[in-house]
Write an enzyme that holds these catalytic residues in place. Structure first.
Site, PDB file in Angstrom:
ATOM      1  CG  HIS A 139     -21.484   0.300 -18.161  1.00 17.56           C
ATOM      2  ND1 HIS A 139     -21.246  -0.374 -19.338  1.00 17.56           N
ATOM      3  CD2 HIS A 139     -21.999   1.497 -18.504  1.00 17.56           C
ATOM      4  CE1 HIS A 139     -21.598   0.405 -20.354  1.00 17.56           C
ATOM      5  NE2 HIS A 139     -22.062   1.543 -19.876  1.00 17.56           N
ATOM      6  CG  ASP A 170     -26.105   4.641 -23.575  1.00 15.39           C
ATOM      7  OD1 ASP A 170     -25.055   4.863 -22.955  1.00 15.39           O
ATOM      8  OD2 ASP A 170     -26.452   3.505 -23.932  1.00 15.39           O
TER       9      ASP A 170
END
Lengths: 282, 282
Positions: free
Chosen positions: A110, A233
């Site tokens: 990430h 997201d």
């Protein structure tokens, strides 16, 4: 919320530097987070799967917690590309990648706030909010994740662990766009294959809510449809069903649409979708 | 020579840090280089045009030397994105961009070795040659140039100088691939338009010998065919005529092929190609 639906108030909370947790605290919090997430999944087995949190600032404890988390149902793990000054490709983490490969646990890298040194040298000089946005969601986050992934390749990680699977969000961060040049690093770094070869065999790529057909087309030119995974997201981006359907039209076959929508994720993370979910998504 | 035809012995000569010239030396050497180049062009007016070299470590002298160089025939200028710690978007250079805009001199931003701070924090930990390749032609060069260009946009440079034209090599470095996210910076930075709007109106993009149809397709999805310019990376890359012809087949019309091959460059840099050259290239 800005034009991309990113809530800047969240960024304002981002600490000014990168301060990894102490090893003890990292291990304690990782275990607690993994227990909470596993319990949430067990309460909602038809809706959720979880990726584990690992004590990256205590490299010696990472493989153990990954194994424990896999044992209680986590289907993979999500890490940053760096813990303080320790890059993910540091030899200290090789036991972690060995365990991830053996356990079949995909590792999602990430994006992360770049280091203070990178921020000072590349992302300052504007007002505080522009500095921060440049260092994070507008640019810096993605270079940080892409650089971490490229370093992992250059370290020979996938020569040592050919079954290891990495996941990158945001259409592969910027790595997918720069393989022409990055490929030339393989010989210098003494790798068995070009960088793009590892991208094709050891990386899955998620959309992270960037429903731009040009990015899909580029991803398909670099890797294959069986490695692309739909994701949003959430809660920063919440595309409507109509937007998603419109985007899915850019795949050329129903088979590819199914792969992208759910089948690749189910295959990578090793779970079956209940047939009702398949019907919903088909 | 590596797989991309890059001669590593050149890189080995790259100094370990960024040490800008003293202001006096920068001005003296820039003038000398510009005089030599202008003379070479005047001896070969049907073959060469030149971009000037500017004393970037002496910001107060930059606009003056740009004007002098334009007066002796330079058709634009080529600069790095940073002189030591001074980014191209530093207000110290605003007189330079004002002059470039008024004189119609395009500014080519060339990749540069990242700063010591960025190299230390992002590009070290392998053997010396892999560290260097990662920091330069395989990755770091291009992030450095792209970040400089993005910073220039965020600084409002093109709101103040709407006629200013920038040139980026390597298919726009990585900036062209990240406009979905970079666009969200415009409102935060108080710009009049999205970042991608400035890319479409104030940037020309060259191929730098990367004859990859996927990169062309992406560039066409972001900007228009009248802003794309053929270039090689001579002497590091020397594509054969057959490779070039094969690549040109990926344009959909002869008009676009001509634009890319020579017409856009002639228009941007303000020169006529002799008709024999046009015939050769048509």
């Amino acid at each position: 919320m800005d034009a991309q639906g990113v809530d800047l108030s969240v960024l304002a909370l981002t600490p000014p530097g990168t301060h990894p947790l102490s090893p003890e605290k990292a291990l304690r919090l990782s275990r607690a987070a993994n227990d909470v997430a596993a319990e949430a999944v067990s309460r909602n087995p038809t809706r959720f799967r979880s990726l584990s949190t690992l004590p990256m600032s205590s490299p010696k404890d990472v493989a153990g917690e990954l194994e424990r988390a896999a044992g209680i149902g986590h289907v993979g793990t999500m890490v940053y590309g760096r813990a303080g000054d320790l890059f993910l490709d540091d030899p200290a983490y090789d036991g972690f990648f060995s365990a991830a490969s053996e356990l079949g646990q995909p590792v999602f890298i990430h994006p992360q706030l770049p280091s203070d040194a990178v921020r000072d040298s590349s992302y300052r000089g504007f007002d505080a909010m522009t500095d921060l946005a440049l260092a994070t969601f507008g640019w810096g986050w993605h270079l940080d994740a892409a650089t971490a992934a490229l370093r992992l390749i250059l370290r020979g990680t996938f020569d040592r662990h050919p079954d290891l699977q990495i996941v990158l969000g945001h259409w592969g961060e910027m790595l997918l766009f720069w393989l022409d040049r990055a490929d030339s690093l393989s010989r210098i770094a003494g790798l068995q294959r070009p960088v793009s070869g590892y991208v094709r065999s050891n990386f899955h790529i998620t959309a992270s809510g960037m429903l731009n057909p040009a990015l899909l087309q580029h991803a398909l030119s670099v890797t294959s449809a069986d490695r692309l995974i739909f994701s949003t997201d959430y809660p920063f981006q919440r595309p409507a069903k109509e937007e998603i359907d419109l985007f899915l039209n850019h795949f050329s076959t129903d088979a590819e649409r199914e792969q992208f929508s759910w089948a690749n994720a189910a295959s990578l993370f090793g779970f079956d979708l209940p047939s009702s979910a398949q019907d919903e998504n088909a």
